[in-house]
Design a protein around this motif. Structure first.
Motif, mmCIF file in Angstrom:
data_model
loop_
_atom_site.group_PDB
_atom_site.id
_atom_site.type_symbol
_atom_site.label_atom_id
_atom_site.label_comp_id
_atom_site.label_asym_id
_atom_site.label_seq_id
_atom_site.Cartn_x
_atom_site.Cartn_y
_atom_site.Cartn_z
ATOM 1 N N SER A 41 0.609 -1.152 0.214
ATOM 2 C CA SER A 41 -0.061 -0.155 -0.119
ATOM 3 C C SER A 41 0.892 1.308 -0.096
ATOM 4 O O SER A 41 0.304 2.375 -0.102
ATOM 5 C CB SER A 41 -1.025 -0.260 1.279
ATOM 6 N N CYS A 42 2.196 1.112 0.095
ATOM 7 C CA CYS A 42 2.876 2.274 0.260
ATOM 8 C C CYS A 42 4.425 2.089 -0.159
ATOM 9 O O CYS A 42 4.804 1.116 -0.554
ATOM 10 C CB CYS A 42 2.969 2.620 1.729
ATOM 11 N N GLN A 43 5.124 3.067 -0.329
ATOM 12 C CA GLN A 43 6.673 3.204 -0.756
ATOM 13 C C GLN A 43 7.369 2.206 0.438
ATOM 14 O O GLN A 43 8.339 1.349 -0.004
ATOM 15 C CB GLN A 43 7.201 4.138 -0.757
ATOM 16 N N HIS A 44 7.042 2.040 1.775
ATOM 17 C CA HIS A 44 7.936 1.264 2.440
ATOM 18 C C HIS A 44 7.510 -0.327 2.131
ATOM 19 O O HIS A 44 8.375 -0.991 2.245
ATOM 20 C CB HIS A 44 7.146 1.317 4.035
ATOM 21 N N CYS A 45 6.114 -0.743 1.592
ATOM 22 C CA CYS A 45 5.933 -2.004 1.104
ATOM 23 C C CYS A 45 6.949 -2.233 0.046
ATOM 24 O O CYS A 45 7.309 -3.380 -0.057
ATOM 25 C CB CYS A 45 4.592 -1.959 0.636
ATOM 26 N N VAL A 46 6.835 -1.480 -0.988
ATOM 27 C CA VAL A 46 7.746 -1.578 -2.197
ATOM 28 C C VAL A 46 9.317 -1.952 -1.794
ATOM 29 O O VAL A 46 10.021 -2.689 -2.207
ATOM 30 C CB VAL A 46 7.649 -0.236 -3.012
ATOM 31 N N ASN A 47 9.818 -0.993 -0.664
ATOM 32 C CA ASN A 47 11.378 -1.167 -0.389
ATOM 33 C C ASN A 47 11.253 -2.518 0.281
ATOM 34 O O ASN A 47 12.335 -3.161 0.206
ATOM 35 C CB ASN A 47 11.534 -0.012 0.750
ATOM 36 N N VAL A 52 9.720 -5.500 0.044
ATOM 37 C CA VAL A 52 9.613 -6.524 -1.288
ATOM 38 C C VAL A 52 11.002 -6.418 -2.011
ATOM 39 O O VAL A 52 11.643 -7.499 -2.098
ATOM 40 C CB VAL A 52 8.428 -6.258 -1.951
ATOM 41 N N THR A 53 11.484 -5.209 -2.212
ATOM 42 C CA THR A 53 12.600 -5.139 -2.911
ATOM 43 C C THR A 53 13.974 -5.747 -2.153
ATOM 44 O O THR A 53 14.600 -6.489 -2.567
ATOM 45 C CB THR A 53 12.986 -3.654 -3.347
ATOM 46 N N LYS A 54 14.003 -5.335 -0.987
ATOM 47 C CA LYS A 54 15.029 -5.956 -0.078
ATOM 48 C C LYS A 54 14.878 -7.572 0.259
ATOM 49 O O LYS A 54 15.937 -8.066 0.161
ATOM 50 C CB LYS A 54 15.021 -5.049 1.482
ATOM 51 N N ALA A 55 13.872 -7.977 0.165
ATOM 52 C CA ALA A 55 13.482 -9.502 0.543
ATOM 53 C C ALA A 55 14.030 -10.011 -0.650
ATOM 54 O O ALA A 55 14.602 -11.089 -0.658
ATOM 55 C CB ALA A 55 12.033 -9.463 0.792
ATOM 56 N N LEU A 56 13.782 -9.649 -1.796
ATOM 57 C CA LEU A 56 14.295 -10.373 -2.962
ATOM 58 C C LEU A 56 15.627 -10.275 -3.211
ATOM 59 O O LEU A 56 16.486 -11.192 -3.768
ATOM 60 C CB LEU A 56 13.372 -9.875 -4.224
ATOM 61 N N ASP A 74 6.406 -2.400 -9.144
ATOM 62 C CA ASP A 74 5.200 -1.238 -9.619
ATOM 63 C C ASP A 74 4.239 -1.471 -8.261
ATOM 64 O O ASP A 74 3.418 -2.517 -8.193
ATOM 65 C CB ASP A 74 4.775 -1.720 -10.828
ATOM 66 N N LEU A 75 3.966 -0.344 -7.411
ATOM 67 C CA LEU A 75 3.153 -0.279 -6.347
ATOM 68 C C LEU A 75 1.629 -0.519 -6.886
ATOM 69 O O LEU A 75 0.924 -1.301 -6.520
ATOM 70 C CB LEU A 75 3.200 0.844 -5.579
ATOM 71 N N LEU A 76 1.282 0.197 -8.098
ATOM 72 C CA LEU A 76 -0.182 0.138 -8.439
ATOM 73 C C LEU A 76 -0.598 -1.035 -8.878
ATOM 74 O O LEU A 76 -1.782 -1.781 -8.880
ATOM 75 C CB LEU A 76 -0.319 1.284 -9.291
#
Length: 66
Positions: free
Chosen positions: A10-16, A18-22, A34-36
């Motif tokens: 739902s936000c940029q923190h979520c994007v970050n 997921v990115t870090k986890a991968l 892509d958040l949307l």
């Protein structure tokens, strides 16, 4: 590039997150989230089982849409 759809972001923190986890998976690099749309793409040095990708995402509280 492998692609999956992740739900629950739902936000940029979520994007970050997921990115870090991968990126923490050996051999995964150049992660794009892509958040949307929920689309997540990445590059691999060699083939990585999709189960490893899914486990990294579900391990931080998100779901992979199948």
């Amino acid at each position: 590039m492998p692609t999956i759809t992740v739900t629950g972001m739902s936000c940029q923190h979520c994007v970050n997150a997921v990115t870090k986890a991968l990126e923490d998976i050996d051999g995964v690099f150049d992660v794009t989230v892509d958040l949307l749309s929920g689309k997540v793409e990445w590059k691999e040095e060699s083939p990585i089982p999709i189960e490893n990708i899914e486990a990294a995402i579900t391990g931080i509280g998100f779901e992979v849409k199948k």
